[in-house]
Design a protein around this motif. Structure first.
Motif, PDB file in Angstrom:
ATOM      1  N   CYS A 112      25.700  -6.265  22.045  1.00  0.00           N
ATOM      2  CA  CYS A 112      24.373  -6.286  22.652  1.00  0.00           C
ATOM      3  C   CYS A 112      23.838  -7.709  22.551  1.00  0.00           C
ATOM      4  O   CYS A 112      24.370  -8.542  21.808  1.00  0.00           O
ATOM      5  N   HIS A 113      22.777  -7.988  23.303  1.00  0.00           N
ATOM      6  CA  HIS A 113      22.179  -9.325  23.230  1.00  0.00           C
ATOM      7  C   HIS A 113      21.122  -9.379  22.131  1.00  0.00           C
ATOM      8  O   HIS A 113      21.178 -10.215  21.238  1.00  0.00           O
ATOM      9  N   GLY A 114      20.135  -8.483  22.217  1.00  0.00           N
ATOM     10  CA  GLY A 114      19.087  -8.404  21.205  1.00  0.00           C
ATOM     11  C   GLY A 114      19.337  -7.240  20.274  1.00  0.00           C
ATOM     12  O   GLY A 114      19.995  -7.350  19.251  1.00  0.00           O
ATOM     13  N   THR A 115      18.824  -6.071  20.656  1.00  0.00           N
ATOM     14  CA  THR A 115      19.119  -4.833  19.939  1.00  0.00           C
ATOM     15  C   THR A 115      19.734  -3.851  20.942  1.00  0.00           C
ATOM     16  O   THR A 115      19.718  -4.104  22.150  1.00  0.00           O
ATOM     17  N   PRO A 116      20.248  -2.710  20.480  1.00  0.00           N
ATOM     18  CA  PRO A 116      20.809  -1.733  21.414  1.00  0.00           C
ATOM     19  C   PRO A 116      19.822  -1.181  22.438  1.00  0.00           C
ATOM     20  O   PRO A 116      20.243  -0.603  23.436  1.00  0.00           O
ATOM     21  N   SER A 117      18.529  -1.361  22.207  1.00  0.00           N
ATOM     22  CA  SER A 117      17.549  -0.803  23.140  1.00  0.00           C
ATOM     23  C   SER A 117      16.637  -1.842  23.779  1.00  0.00           C
ATOM     24  O   SER A 117      15.904  -1.522  24.720  1.00  0.00           O
ATOM     25  N   ASN A 118      16.675  -3.099  23.310  1.00  0.00           N
ATOM     26  CA  ASN A 118      15.733  -4.091  23.819  1.00  0.00           C
ATOM     27  C   ASN A 118      16.315  -5.495  23.674  1.00  0.00           C
ATOM     28  O   ASN A 118      16.591  -5.940  22.555  1.00  0.00           O
ATOM     29  N   ILE A 140      16.876  -3.230   9.937  1.00  0.00           N
ATOM     30  CA  ILE A 140      18.011  -3.462  10.834  1.00  0.00           C
ATOM     31  C   ILE A 140      18.600  -2.136  11.293  1.00  0.00           C
ATOM     32  O   ILE A 140      18.874  -1.929  12.482  1.00  0.00           O
ATOM     33  N   LEU A 141      18.774  -1.201  10.357  1.00  0.00           N
ATOM     34  CA  LEU A 141      19.319   0.109  10.712  1.00  0.00           C
ATOM     35  C   LEU A 141      18.406   0.840  11.687  1.00  0.00           C
ATOM     36  O   LEU A 141      18.867   1.513  12.612  1.00  0.00           O
ATOM     37  N   SER A 142      17.107   0.715  11.504  1.00  0.00           N
ATOM     38  CA  SER A 142      16.159   1.342  12.422  1.00  0.00           C
ATOM     39  C   SER A 142      16.307   0.758  13.823  1.00  0.00           C
ATOM     40  O   SER A 142      16.309   1.492  14.824  1.00  0.00           O
ATOM     41  N   LEU A 143      16.463  -0.565  13.917  1.00  0.00           N
ATOM     42  CA  LEU A 143      16.615  -1.217  15.220  1.00  0.00           C
ATOM     43  C   LEU A 143      17.962  -0.883  15.867  1.00  0.00           C
ATOM     44  O   LEU A 143      18.080  -0.911  17.094  1.00  0.00           O
ATOM     45  N   LEU A 144      18.960  -0.549  15.059  1.00  0.00           N
ATOM     46  CA  LEU A 144      20.241  -0.137  15.621  1.00  0.00           C
ATOM     47  C   LEU A 144      20.136   1.213  16.332  1.00  0.00           C
ATOM     48  O   LEU A 144      20.981   1.549  17.165  1.00  0.00           O
ATOM     49  N   GLY A 155      23.294 -11.485  19.820  1.00  0.00           N
ATOM     50  CA  GLY A 155      22.927 -12.892  19.984  1.00  0.00           C
ATOM     51  C   GLY A 155      21.426 -13.050  19.909  1.00  0.00           C
ATOM     52  O   GLY A 155      20.778 -12.533  19.025  1.00  0.00           O
ATOM     53  N   HIS A 156      20.854 -13.833  20.849  1.00  0.00           N
ATOM     54  CA  HIS A 156      19.422 -13.938  21.103  1.00  0.00           C
ATOM     55  C   HIS A 156      18.684 -14.886  20.158  1.00  0.00           C
ATOM     56  O   HIS A 156      17.781 -15.602  20.588  1.00  0.00           O
ATOM     57  N   THR A 157      19.025 -14.914  18.873  1.00  0.00           N
ATOM     58  CA  THR A 157      18.255 -15.726  17.931  1.00  0.00           C
ATOM     59  C   THR A 157      18.812 -17.125  17.752  1.00  0.00           C
ATOM     60  O   THR A 157      18.170 -17.956  17.099  1.00  0.00           O
TER      61      THR A 157
END
Length: 263
Positions: A112-118, A140-144, A155-157
């Motif tokens: 993914c680029h940022g997170t799996p949803s955004n 991190i787990l929540s964002l996954l 990536g992204h950062t």
């Protein structure tokens, strides 16, 4: 299996040339591109042309979307965007539109680029204080958001990191090929700094079954069955800087020559 993981090229064809040359020394099976490819004041079309000469597995980044979603008003108000649109022409823009948001590369590896949803959210870093701080394991787990792959590549950062999670998963951010510092105002004003001028990428290598079953490594844990190597590659920064100066992007000149935020 061995993969080269690239991200955030940002039109820096000079950095991309150096990274590809270095990757060729490592006999990889796949080259992966995690997005934010052509946005930048350096050489969008030349970057696209170079990518097309190689067999990359590519997903879309937020600034790829920014290019092909740009309105007439946005292009008119952003000289860098106008340069990019004019330089690219139709085919590269259509190519970006065709890119997937994310990709399950294998049972082990998710991209993914940022997170799996955004694609606008940093998976690993919290920037509320104005600079990058590693998020907690729980955050991190929540964002996954339920993504269970042993290896997550994001990536992204522009910040190279390998982070082991309590689940046994490993998150790999290869950093940026083309831009080692920047300042952004979303979600709040913050700066990312790598404090060097070299192009960054990562090598991801599967440990052999024989070794994975030995005392040295266990195939049941992602961080023990995959080897991660972060690599910094020197490149022709001067040529990249000259291109930025032609577009009157003194901020990029500073980012490229220092790897630090502007004073």
């Amino acid at each position: 299996m061995k993969l080269a993981i690239l991200s955030d090229i940002h039109s820096n064809v000079f950095a991309l040339e150096a990274v590809i040359a270095d990757v060729k020394k490592h006999n990889v099976d796949y080259m992966v591109n995690l997005g934010d490819i052509l946005y930048g004041p350096i050489a969008p079309k030349a970057t696209y042309d170079l990518l097309m000469k190689h067999n990359f597995i590519t997903i879309c980044g937020n600034q790829d979307r920014q290019i092909f979603e740009a309105t007439t008003a946005e292009i008119a108000s952003n000289p860098t965007m106008k340069f990019i649109i004019d330089d690219l022409g139709e085919d590269p823009i259509e190519w970006m539109k065709s890119l997937a948001f994310d990709k399950q590369l294998s049972d082990d590896i998710y991209l993914c680029h940022g997170t799996p949803s955004n694609d606008l959210i940093y998976l690993l870093e919290n920037v509320e204080c104005g600079y990058a701080r590693l998020r907690s394991d729980n955050d991190i787990l929540s964002l996954l958001n339920g993504q269970k792959s042993p290896i997550i590549c994001c990536g992204h950062t522009h910040t190279p990191r390998t982070v082991s999670l309590s689940t046994g998963q490993v998150v790999v951010n290869p950093g940026s090929v083309g831009l080692q510092a920047y300042t952004d105002d979303e979600p709040n004003i913050h700066s990312m700094e790598n404090f060097n001028t070299m192009a960054s990428y990562a090598l991801l290598e599967k440990v052999s079954d024989e070794k994975a079953n030995s005392k040295e490594a266990s195939s049941t844990k992602a961080n023990e069955s995959w080897k991660v190597q972060h690599i910094n590659v020197p490149y022709d920064v001067k040529s990249a800087v000259e291109a930025c100066m032609k577009r009157d992007r003194q901020d990029w000149v500073h980012f490229l020559t220092t790897g630090r935020k502007c004073p």
